[in-house]
Design an enzyme around this catalytic site. Structure first.
Site, PDB file in Angstrom:
ATOM      1  N   ASP A 118      53.091  34.124  60.877  1.00  0.00           N
ATOM      2  CA  ASP A 118      54.179  33.947  61.622  1.00  0.00           C
ATOM      3  C   ASP A 118      54.763  32.586  61.743  1.00  0.00           C
ATOM      4  O   ASP A 118      55.977  32.264  62.145  1.00  0.00           O
ATOM      5  CB  ASP A 118      53.761  34.546  63.124  1.00  0.00           C
ATOM      6  CG  ASP A 118      53.986  35.913  63.052  1.00  0.00           C
ATOM      7  OD1 ASP A 118      53.490  36.655  61.894  1.00  0.00           O
ATOM      8  OD2 ASP A 118      54.066  36.421  64.212  1.00  0.00           O
ATOM      9  N   CYS A 129      45.915  37.847  59.651  1.00  0.00           N
ATOM     10  CA  CYS A 129      46.919  37.480  60.455  1.00  0.00           C
ATOM     11  C   CYS A 129      47.400  38.577  61.265  1.00  0.00           C
ATOM     12  O   CYS A 129      47.159  39.845  60.629  1.00  0.00           O
ATOM     13  CB  CYS A 129      47.988  36.622  59.820  1.00  0.00           C
ATOM     14  SG  CYS A 129      48.829  35.481  60.701  1.00  0.00           S
ATOM     15  N   ASP A 130      48.611  38.616  61.832  1.00  0.00           N
ATOM     16  CA  ASP A 130      49.157  39.409  62.861  1.00  0.00           C
ATOM     17  C   ASP A 130      49.538  40.845  62.112  1.00  0.00           C
ATOM     18  O   ASP A 130      49.331  41.814  62.658  1.00  0.00           O
ATOM     19  CB  ASP A 130      50.631  38.919  63.271  1.00  0.00           C
ATOM     20  CG  ASP A 130      50.239  38.019  64.477  1.00  0.00           C
ATOM     21  OD1 ASP A 130      49.297  37.074  64.379  1.00  0.00           O
ATOM     22  OD2 ASP A 130      51.408  37.623  65.113  1.00  0.00           O
ATOM     23  N   LYS A 131      50.075  40.546  61.001  1.00  0.00           N
ATOM     24  CA  LYS A 131      50.822  41.897  60.138  1.00  0.00           C
ATOM     25  C   LYS A 131      49.706  42.758  59.321  1.00  0.00           C
ATOM     26  O   LYS A 131      50.005  43.766  59.141  1.00  0.00           O
ATOM     27  CB  LYS A 131      51.999  41.498  59.387  1.00  0.00           C
ATOM     28  CG  LYS A 131      53.119  40.990  60.355  1.00  0.00           C
ATOM     29  CD  LYS A 131      53.466  41.613  61.452  1.00  0.00           C
ATOM     30  CE  LYS A 131      54.468  40.915  62.242  1.00  0.00           C
ATOM     31  NZ  LYS A 131      53.751  39.762  63.201  1.00  0.00           N
ATOM     32  N   CYS A 167      45.347  32.937  65.111  1.00  0.00           N
ATOM     33  CA  CYS A 167      45.477  31.989  66.533  1.00  0.00           C
ATOM     34  C   CYS A 167      44.481  32.311  67.340  1.00  0.00           C
ATOM     35  O   CYS A 167      44.099  33.257  67.642  1.00  0.00           O
ATOM     36  CB  CYS A 167      46.913  32.396  66.950  1.00  0.00           C
ATOM     37  SG  CYS A 167      48.192  32.013  65.850  1.00  0.00           S
ATOM     38  N   SER A 223      58.257  35.781  71.747  1.00  0.00           N
ATOM     39  CA  SER A 223      57.038  35.488  71.893  1.00  0.00           C
ATOM     40  C   SER A 223      56.213  35.843  73.191  1.00  0.00           C
ATOM     41  O   SER A 223      57.283  35.520  74.238  1.00  0.00           O
ATOM     42  CB  SER A 223      56.750  33.879  71.553  1.00  0.00           C
ATOM     43  OG  SER A 223      55.251  33.639  71.953  1.00  0.00           O
TER      44      SER A 223
END
Length: 591
Positions: free
Chosen positions: A90, A131-133, A203, A479
């Site tokens: 991101d 990561c996020d996706k 993160c 966000s």
């Protein structure tokens, strides 16, 4: 073990072709130079789905996990075959096209996996989620392909905040956003950026990545105790080794993702996400997972209805004061599940062969501080609020802080902008005033396309002293760090597909009620219906945007295939899956 004995040890494998067939002989020719011997050819052939690249710290340790995982799988009589997929960060791949590649990359990863695993007719897969996706994509691919699968949450990064009270990447993002608007000490900002991330992993907060890691465990496709976990810690390596054993179990006993990802499992994941104040992105990702698994579950409605009954048992950054390290040390997802047991479905299976109830027996009890029990929650007010009404017939979402100081309602006239940059300019010129409802539209799944980030406008409002004094509504996404005041995102139907948000005019009164979960435009429906359809205005190119990628690029293909948020924003509908086969969007305006 002889090859013939190995065939007796495993069930029938789809990857084992007749020895005299063209497929078998061609594969033998291709694989022999890779060091794969003849006696390995009849073993279960499993994809290690790796999302490693050099673009971000999120992925920096994944190659090291692959080498250990290969050893573990080979020792179990399995032939591991590493494959690579797309993998966005991101903070890095959100630069081009104003961040519009990030969400669409989720479905690109899902399709990458299908091409590699189905094309080669592999027997199963073990997915390195970072990561996020990547995690939602791995779970979506598991539901779609329905071959034995285990997901490994690969851990979060060590941050300056945890190390010495400095900053983490979320703090850098927030303060850098203010810095770009207000200016300030550049050297101070660079020093913060240089020390925020002290190691590999996602993160360090309960944002989308760690939320989705927990979902993998809650659904049952990850081993117990897998999330959240420090990257490269002994606990992570233990999870890696147990995941290899779990995949062997799934292969031997034909345990498939659709046995695990059930409607009850998805609803349990909703309950857990509400109880920890997770990322709002988990709504659309869980909906997409349900659709790919062939389930008729309305995840949006589950968040909406359960938000009124599920108490908040943890308060983790960026939604509260505790660190994700605190959440892990207090027992993580396993302990949260244990405390929520009366609200869950304990008899459902998991990929290891244990029921959820058996997992809960081994989990540590809540410490009463970081994770609380049902009888002593942080709050009974939802941190994720799904709203519906005449402005968002199929849904929208608001993220709330904990503790939540309010306000909970807001009514004001619409002030419409069509890009983040146009909105920031309106703020700078004083055209946005206290009492207004800022409406940023035309930036949704199709309008973006890809739902780019609009947080910069929210930060500009806060920088102008308007936080809590204006409302904010968008069909884009923002966000979870931006959760002050009354703000609503992901309005659906979006403007580009005929939603009411596209029919608004400047000055139309908008009423938002977070307590009631409603968002309405206070204009007679016949007046709205008589207005001309929304047309996407020309937007000046962002200075970071790439030049024209050609007549057709991925975002053009995405716009033509993406389904509504009610369907999880999957590409193309899945017959018989989704909430009520996914509610139809309004008729689209003529082009």
């Amino acid at each position: 073990m002889a090859a013939t004995d190995r065939r007796e040890a495993w069930p029938e494998l789809r990857s084992n072709f007749p020895l005299d067939s063209m497929r078998s002989l061609a594969r033998r020719a291709e694989w022999r130079p890779l060091g794969i011997t003849a006696d390995q050819l009849d073993r279960p052939k499993v994809a290690i789905v790796n999302t490693s690249n050099d673009l971000a710290a999120c992925f920096a340790h994944l190659d090291g996990i692959v080498s250990v995982l290969k050893e573990e799988l080979r020792a179990l009589g399995i032939l591991p075959l590493e494959i690579r997929t797309s993998a966005p960060s991101d903070f890095i791949t959100s630069v081009g096209r104003a961040g519009r590649y990030v969400l669409p990359a989720r479905d690109l990863i899902t399709n990458d996996i299908e091409v590699m695993v189905e094309g080669a007719q592999l027997d199963g897969m073990i997915c390195l989620s970072s990561c996020d996706k990547t995690t939602p994509a791995h779970l979506m691919a598991a539901g779609r392909l329905n071959v034995p699968t285990v997901v490994i949450p690969c851990g979060y990064q060590h941050s300056g905040l945890a190390a010495d009270g400095g900053a983490d990447i979320e703090e850098v993002f927030l303060r850098a956003s203010y810095h770009s608007i207000r200016g300030g000490d550049q050297a101070e900002m660079e020093a913060m950026a240089d020390t925020a991330i002290r190691g590999p992993g996602v993160c360090a907060g309960l944002a989308t990545a760690n939320s989705m890691h927990m979902i993998a465990e809650v659904l049952g496709l990850a081993v117990s105790g897998a999330a959240p976990v420090r990257a490269n810690s002994e606990r992570m390596w233990d999870s890696v080794r147990r995941s290899a054993a779990a995949l062997a179990h799934a292969l031997r006993h034909d345990v498939r993702p659709r046995d695990i990802i059930t409607a009850d499992a998805v609803r349990d994941a909703v309950t857990v996400m509400l109880s920890v104040g997770a990322s709002v992105n988990t709504i659309k990702h869980l909906q997409a997972i349900a659709v790919e698994a062939g389930l008729d579950v309305d995840v949006w409605e589950a968040f909406r209805s359960r938000g009124r009954t599920v108490p908040l048992l943890a308060s983790i950054r960026p939604n509260g004061p505790h660190l994700v390290e605190d959440l892990e040390d207090a027992g993580g997802a396993a302990t949260v599940l244990r405390e929520l047991a009366p609200l869950l479905h304990p008899d459902r299976p998991t990929v290891t062969g244990q029921s959820l109830a058996e997992r809960l027996e081994a989990a540590a009890p809540a410490d009463g501080t970081v994770i609380r029990g049902l009888g002593d929650p942080y709050s009974t007010r939802p941190s994720i609020v799904v709203l519906r009404g005449s402005l968002a017939e199929t849904g929208s979402v608001s993220k709330r802080p904990i503790p939540d100081p309010g306000p909970y309602t807001f009514t004001g006239p619409a002030r419409i902008v069509h890009s983040r940059e146009e909105g920031i300019q309106a703020v700078a010129e004083g055209r946005i005033r206290a009492g207004d409802v800022v409406v940023l539209r035309g930036v949704g799944l199709e309008g973006g396309p890809g739902m780019g980030f609009v947080s910069g406008l929210i930060f500009a409002l806060e920088g102008a002293g308007l936080a809590g004094r204006v409302g904010f509504v968008t069909d884009g996404q923002y966000s979870g760090l931006a959760n002050s005041g009354v703000m609503v995102g992901e309005v659906s139907p979006e403007a580009a597909t005929g939603g009411a948000i596209g029919l608004l005019a400047d000055g139309d009164p908008i009423a938002i009620d977070l307590e009631a979960g409603s968002i309405d435009v206070l204009v007679d429906p016949s007046v709205l219906a008589a207005r001309p359809p929304f047309r996407q205005p020309e937007r000046p190119a962002d200075h970071h945007e790439a030049h024209d990628a050609g007549p057709v690029g991925y975002l053009d293909l995405y716009r033509s295939a993406v389904q509504p948020l009610a369907c999880g924003a999957v590409l193309c509908p899945r017959p018989g899956a989704g909430p009520g086969a996914c509610p139809a969007e309004p008729e689209r305006p003529a082009s």
